[in-house]
Design a protein around this motif. Structure first.
Motif, mmCIF file in Angstrom:
data_model
loop_
_atom_site.group_PDB
_atom_site.id
_atom_site.type_symbol
_atom_site.label_atom_id
_atom_site.label_comp_id
_atom_site.label_asym_id
_atom_site.label_seq_id
_atom_site.Cartn_x
_atom_site.Cartn_y
_atom_site.Cartn_z
ATOM 1 N N ALA A 25 -30.925 48.309 8.657
ATOM 2 C CA ALA A 25 -30.369 49.176 7.657
ATOM 3 C C ALA A 25 -31.487 50.292 7.422
ATOM 4 N N SER A 39 -23.692 56.704 6.727
ATOM 5 C CA SER A 39 -23.152 55.412 5.873
ATOM 6 C C SER A 39 -22.125 54.702 6.482
ATOM 7 N N GLU A 99 -23.774 52.755 9.185
ATOM 8 C CA GLU A 99 -24.274 51.633 8.664
ATOM 9 C C GLU A 99 -23.206 50.408 8.413
ATOM 10 N N ASP A 100 -22.062 50.660 7.690
ATOM 11 C CA ASP A 100 -21.055 49.868 7.246
ATOM 12 C C ASP A 100 -20.623 49.093 8.710
ATOM 13 N N ALA A 132 -23.053 46.679 9.835
ATOM 14 C CA ALA A 132 -22.863 45.537 8.790
ATOM 15 C C ALA A 132 -21.921 44.571 9.000
ATOM 16 N N LEU A 181 -27.857 39.931 6.374
ATOM 17 C CA LEU A 181 -27.704 41.190 5.954
ATOM 18 C C LEU A 181 -28.669 41.622 4.913
ATOM 19 N N LYS A 230 -31.803 42.111 6.852
ATOM 20 C CA LYS A 230 -31.690 43.608 7.680
ATOM 21 C C LYS A 230 -31.685 44.844 6.586
ATOM 22 N N TYR A 237 -29.506 45.502 4.353
ATOM 23 C CA TYR A 237 -28.140 46.068 3.682
ATOM 24 C C TYR A 237 -28.263 45.852 2.301
ATOM 25 N N SER A 238 -27.580 46.713 1.417
ATOM 26 C CA SER A 238 -27.532 46.727 -0.098
ATOM 27 C C SER A 238 -26.417 45.477 -0.321
ATOM 28 N N VAL A 263 -22.726 46.721 0.262
ATOM 29 C CA VAL A 263 -22.461 46.853 1.825
ATOM 30 C C VAL A 263 -22.309 45.542 2.238
ATOM 31 N N THR A 264 -22.983 44.478 1.954
ATOM 32 C CA THR A 264 -23.066 43.137 2.525
ATOM 33 C C THR A 264 -21.728 42.561 2.028
#
Length: 168
Positions: A47, A74, A77-78, A81, A108, A111, A113-114, A117-118
C-alpha cells in the motif's frame, strides 16, 4: 550525501561529485522514487503507506515521495487489496471463517492497507465467494462440520448454515 558524510568523505568533495552525477543524469531521486513505488505496488501489493515509509527510510525527500505516490490511486489500492483478499481467502478455504478473515486482515495490514480498505476488501471477496453456488455449498458444509465439533451444537449448526445462505 549523508552516507558519504558518515564515511568521512570531505563534504566539499562529496557535494561536487554528487552535483556532477546529478547533472549527468546518473542520480535522479524523483525517477528512482517513482520506479520503486511502481515496483513495490505491482510486485508486492504494498500500500502507499508502506511504500512512503520505505522511500523515507531510503532518504528521499518528501517532494519525491509525494510525486511517486501520486501514480497510485485509491482505486488502484482498493483493487490490489481485493485481489490480495481473494487470494488469501482461497488459499485458506479449509479453515473456519473467522480464522480466514483474521489471516486475510493480517496479510493486508502487513502490506500497509488501512482497516477500512481491509474490511471492505474482505467483505467484497466474501460476497464474491457467496455468489458462487459451489462456494456457497462448500461454506455451508464447512459451517456444518465446524458446528459438529461442538457438543450440543445442533442449533448452532442450523444458525451457521442460515447465516451463510443469508449472505447470498
Amino acid at each position: 550525501a549523508e552516507l558519504l558524510e558518515r564515511k568521512e568523505v570531505d563534504p566539499r568533495v562529496a557535494a561536487e561529485v554528487l552535483d556532477r552525477l546529478e547533472a549527468a543524469g546518473v542520480i535522479d531521486d524523483t525517477a528512482y522514487a517513482a520506479r520503486l513505488a511502481r515496483t513495490r505496488f505491482a510486485e508486492k501489493g504494498a500500500a502507499r503507506r508502506v511504500i512512503a515509509e520505505e522511500l523515507r527510510r531510503k532518504g528521499l525527500g518528501e517532494q519525491d515521495v509525494t510525486a511517486a505516490l501520486e501514480q497510485i490511486s485509491s482505486d488502484d489500492e482498493d483493487t490490489a487489496a481485493l485481489a490480495l483478499a481473494r487470494k488469501k481467502l482461497s488459499t485458506t478455504r479449509h479453515l473456519p471463517w473467522e480464522v480466514r478473515r483474521r489471516r486475510t486482515a493480517a496479510v493486508l495490514g502487513r502490506k500497509g492497507y488501512s482497516r477500512e480498505v481491509t474490511m471492505r476488501a474482505i467483505a467484497e471477496a466474501l460476497a464474491a465467494i457467496l455468489t458462487d453456488p459451489r462456494a456457497r455449498t462448500r461454506a455451508a458444509q464447512s459451517a456444518r462440520q465446524a458446528s459438529g465439533l461442538l457438543p450440543g451444537s445442533e442449533d448452532l449448526s442450523a444458525q451457521l448454515r442460515q447465516a451463510v445462505l443469508a449472505q447470498h
